[in-house]
Design a protein around this motif. Structure first.
Motif, mmCIF file in Angstrom:
data_model
loop_
_atom_site.group_PDB
_atom_site.id
_atom_site.type_symbol
_atom_site.label_atom_id
_atom_site.label_comp_id
_atom_site.label_asym_id
_atom_site.label_seq_id
_atom_site.Cartn_x
_atom_site.Cartn_y
_atom_site.Cartn_z
ATOM 1 N N GLY A 45 0.798 -1.227 0.000
ATOM 2 C CA GLY A 45 0.000 0.000 0.000
ATOM 3 C C GLY A 45 0.823 1.266 0.000
ATOM 4 N N GLY A 46 2.124 1.139 -0.204
ATOM 5 C CA GLY A 46 2.988 2.315 -0.190
ATOM 6 C C GLY A 46 3.188 2.912 -1.573
ATOM 7 N N PHE A 47 4.347 3.541 -1.781
ATOM 8 C CA PHE A 47 4.601 4.282 -3.020
ATOM 9 C C PHE A 47 5.903 3.882 -3.698
ATOM 10 N N TYR A 48 6.640 2.941 -3.126
ATOM 11 C CA TYR A 48 8.000 2.668 -3.592
ATOM 12 C C TYR A 48 8.126 1.261 -4.153
ATOM 13 N N SER A 49 9.028 1.103 -5.127
ATOM 14 C CA SER A 49 9.352 -0.213 -5.677
ATOM 15 C C SER A 49 10.830 -0.233 -6.044
ATOM 16 N N ASN A 50 11.513 -1.331 -5.700
ATOM 17 C CA ASN A 50 12.928 -1.449 -6.038
ATOM 18 C C ASN A 50 13.125 -1.464 -7.556
ATOM 19 N N ASN A 51 14.192 -0.845 -7.997
ATOM 20 C CA ASN A 51 14.516 -0.804 -9.427
ATOM 21 C C ASN A 51 15.587 -1.854 -9.719
ATOM 22 N N ALA A 52 15.161 -3.039 -10.164
ATOM 23 C CA ALA A 52 16.094 -4.141 -10.400
ATOM 24 C C ALA A 52 17.082 -3.829 -11.526
ATOM 25 N N LEU A 53 16.732 -2.893 -12.410
ATOM 26 C CA LEU A 53 17.634 -2.532 -13.505
ATOM 27 C C LEU A 53 18.968 -1.980 -12.984
ATOM 28 N N VAL A 54 18.931 -1.344 -11.826
ATOM 29 C CA VAL A 54 20.140 -0.735 -11.259
ATOM 30 C C VAL A 54 21.178 -1.806 -10.927
ATOM 31 N N LEU A 55 20.731 -3.030 -10.676
ATOM 32 C CA LEU A 55 21.640 -4.109 -10.303
ATOM 33 C C LEU A 55 22.325 -4.752 -11.505
ATOM 34 N N LEU A 56 21.886 -4.415 -12.720
ATOM 35 C CA LEU A 56 22.474 -5.000 -13.920
ATOM 36 C C LEU A 56 23.735 -4.237 -14.345
#
Length: 217
Positions: A181-192
């Motif tokens: 219910g929040g506003f944030y999501s991890n950006n997995a692209l940054v790990l590539l």
């Protein structure tokens, strides 16, 4: 009359440490060591261990080569340098396996590839072969730290934005995530790795835009 001895921590010597942190940084200015910067910075802990390992190897290889520089035949100097660096890398690798085995597994072959790190070989050729052991040691520390700072910056932001953790510990609350219910999501692209190259490019751009003299060069 004997020449006065220069203090060990004179301003001239300390510049060997502070210079690579800014105006002569091996990554952002000399564009060296990029490959490992892309490969080991998905997490902060491996980035720190790699930075420390390279700093130790660079400092002590500089010191050893400077101590024996007058006895090395010019035609085999590269071979001698590689033998010294390889011996130090093997010692570092064994220490990592003994005390931080999990990180050693994450770094995998990249610890061994320190042997061919162009920062180390560059400092041996450009500095250690023509300077005293103490100054060469400081130069090795400075360039290792300059390289390490970039790795730590990359590791910090890539792990934080890509996994929501730092040093393996969760720092972004669960309540922030969209699934809860929040506003944030991890950006997995940054790990590539490709995104790591983009991040390095941004760091170089920021560094050079803050130091206009580097652009003129």
């Amino acid at each position: 009359m004997s020449k006065e001895r220069e203090p060990l921590f004179s301003a001239k010597n300390m510049k060997l440490i502070t210079g690579p942190l800014n105006m002569s940084n091996p990554v952002t200015v000399q564009i060296l060591g990029i490959c490992s910067a892309l490969a080991v910075t998905a997490k902060l802990k491996p980035a720190f261990v790699m930075a420390l390992s390279v700093t130790i190897v660079t400092a002590f290889s500089n010191l050893i080569i400077s101590c024996i520089r007058k006895t090395i035949p010019s035609r085999i100097r590269i071979i001698v340098q590689l033998v010294v660096v390889a011996a130090l890398v093997i010692l570092v690798d064994q220490v990592l396996k003994a005390f931080v085995y999990d990180v050693s597994k994450q770094l995998s072959v990249f610890v061994g590839l320190i042997i061919t790190n162009c920062i180390i070989m560059g400092r041996l050729e450009a500095f250690a072969l023509g300077n005293t052991p103490w100054r060469s040691f400081l130069d090795g520390i400075g360039n290792g730290m300059g390289y390490g700072v970039i790795l730590l910056v990359l590791g910090f932001f890539r792990e934080l934005l890509g996994a929501g953790t730092l040093w393996g510990y969760k720092v972004i609350p669960d309540s922030w995530y969209i699934a809860n219910g929040g506003f944030y999501s991890n950006n997995a692209l940054v790990l590539l790795p490709p995104m790591a190259l983009v991040c390095v490019g941004l760091i170089i751009w920021i560094h050079r835009s803050r130091n206009k003299s580097l652009i003129e060069k």
